[in-house]
Design an enzyme around this catalytic site. Structure first.
Site, short mmCIF file in Angstrom:
data_model
loop_
_atom_site.label_atom_id
_atom_site.label_comp_id
_atom_site.label_asym_id
_atom_site.label_seq_id
_atom_site.Cartn_x
_atom_site.Cartn_y
_atom_site.Cartn_z
N HIS A 213 -31.18 28.95 -45.00
CA HIS A 213 -32.05 30.14 -45.04
C HIS A 213 -33.08 29.98 -43.92
O HIS A 213 -34.08 29.29 -44.08
CB HIS A 213 -32.72 30.20 -46.42
CG HIS A 213 -33.64 31.38 -46.64
ND1 HIS A 213 -33.77 31.97 -47.87
CD2 HIS A 213 -34.49 32.05 -45.82
CE1 HIS A 213 -34.65 32.97 -47.79
NE2 HIS A 213 -35.11 33.03 -46.56
N CYS B 84 -35.35 37.16 -42.67
CA CYS B 84 -34.68 35.86 -42.61
C CYS B 84 -33.16 36.07 -42.70
O CYS B 84 -32.70 37.11 -43.14
CB CYS B 84 -35.10 34.98 -43.78
SG CYS B 84 -36.85 34.57 -43.81
N THR C 198 -29.56 31.61 -52.43
CA THR C 198 -30.87 31.76 -51.80
C THR C 198 -31.40 33.16 -52.09
O THR C 198 -30.65 34.14 -52.04
CB THR C 198 -30.84 31.41 -50.29
OG1 THR C 198 -32.18 31.19 -49.87
CG2 THR C 198 -30.20 32.49 -49.43
#
Lengths: 205, 171
Positions: B53, B36, B30
């Site tokens: 994620h 995040c 990711t």
């Protein structure tokens, strides 16, 4: 009407048009700042889902310079001014009076020059918006980041309390005879602000 | 066998507000985690891995209209991903988690813009959800003010963190 998705074609056109005017104003401010003749064009503008915007700059890990403004006042919003590293470096060269191509990484001086330029560009962008809508906008002192675009944009949105999935993107290119600075303005009004802005433009439902 | 070899090098991209699991050796990747948080779950014996994620800590603060994608929220994404791994043979006693992200990318000079402190809240929530599920955290690279890319090798559970201008970090 609470969402970008609910906007009519006419409403989007109206927003796009003030985006154009805002970017034009920003170009004029930039020309004054670096004392060169600057052309401006808006290759693309429109509503875009946020997970698509990363492709505008080549992918999530691409580095970008981002100036992030919170705008208070009649219609609270957030504005991001995003530059590719190449655009950022060229801008730093122009601002510091060096030959374009000299800057290859951002030091503290370069960063504060960019922040200042971002400040001026975004303020003139907001001023155009304010003139047009007769709404009062008060931009905050901007915050700055130079990092992976995925990290920068998502964080800017989340920290600004912007949780919608779409945003208004105005792609802008500033250029003089031999230099092209690619940049984007991202405009993120709060839900109630969008309604207010459309009302002042006479295109509310 | 060519085909098999190809398979082993499989690479799966996990987007923002997304999760994926992988039941054969592969790299789950990711990109560009800021505030995040990326959550890698790994069952060493079943060799099953999952990577999420997430963007926000808590879905309960949002109306139904704004939580159409459960993968956006820590409190929904992690249990959903774990459930999917369980269905494929992963078992709780063997599961370990590695987490990364939760940075504060912008510092507003006048503090107005950063009151939400999403990065830190994401990390706190992720940890509490993992604890509630009974999953131990075996590696972590969180906080700071820089973006991260997470590369999770499900063949051995190693997680690598890529940042701008720094060497690859193994957690």
């Amino acid at each position: 009407m609470t969402d970008w998705k609910d906007l009519s074609g006419l409403q989007i056109d109206a927003l796009r048009e003030i985006g154009n005017i805002g970017a034009g104003n920003a170009a004029t401010a930039l020309a004054k700042l670096i004392q060169r003749k600057i052309n401006m064009s808006v290759p693309r503008a429109g509503i875009m889902p946020f997970n698509k915007i990363f492709s505008l700059v080549g992918g999530e890990e691409e580095q970008v310079a981002c100036v992030n403004f919170m705008v208070e006042g009649d219609a609270p919003a957030q504005i991001l001014f995003v530059l590719s590293p190449k655009g950022a470096f060229s801008l730093v060269d122009m601002l510091t009076g060096q030959e374009v191509g000299s800057t290859r990484k951002l030091d503290d001086l370069g960063m504060s020059a960019l922040q200042e330029a971002g400040n001026i560009l975004t303020s003139s962008f907001v001023n155009a918006f304010a003139d047009f809508t007769k709404l009062k906008f008060i931009p905050s002192v901007p915050a700055f980041a130079f990092d992976m675009v995925g990290a920068v944009i998502s964080s800017a949105l989340l920290e600004g309390g912007y949780f919608a999935d779409d945003m208004l993107v105005i792609e802008t290119q500033f250029s003089d005879e031999d230099i092209l600075i690619e940049s984007h303005f991202f405009l993120l009004p709060k839900v109630e602000s969008l309604k207010k802005i459309l009302q002042t433009l006479g295109v509310s439902d | 066998m060519q085909g098999l070899k190809e398979n082993k090098k499989k690479e799966l991209r996990v987007g923002i507000a997304d999760w994926k699991i992988c039941c054969e050796p592969c790299d789950l990747i990711t990109l560009g985690l800021g505030s995040c948080v990326g959550i890698a779950l790994w069952d060493s014996e079943a060799a099953i891995g999952g990577l999420a994620h997430i963007m926000l800590p808590d879905s309960t603060q949002f109306s139904d209209k704004n939580r159409t994608n459960p993968a956006k929220f820590a409190d929904l994404a992690i249990p959903l991903m774990w459930e999917e791994m369980y269905k494929n043979g992963a078992r709780l006693k063997r599961i370990r988690a590695k987490i990364a992200g939760g940075a504060q990318m912008f510092l507003f000079p006048d503090k107005r813009g950063s009151v939400l402190n999403i990065g830190e809240r994401n990390v706190v929530k992720v940890k509490s959800i993992l604890k509630k599920l009974g999953i131990r955290i075996s590696g972590e690279d969180t906080g700071g003010n820089f973006g991260r890319t997470m590369i999770f090798k499900t063949v051995n559970g190693e997680v690598y963190i890529r940042t701008v201008g720094n060497p690859l970090l193994k957690i």
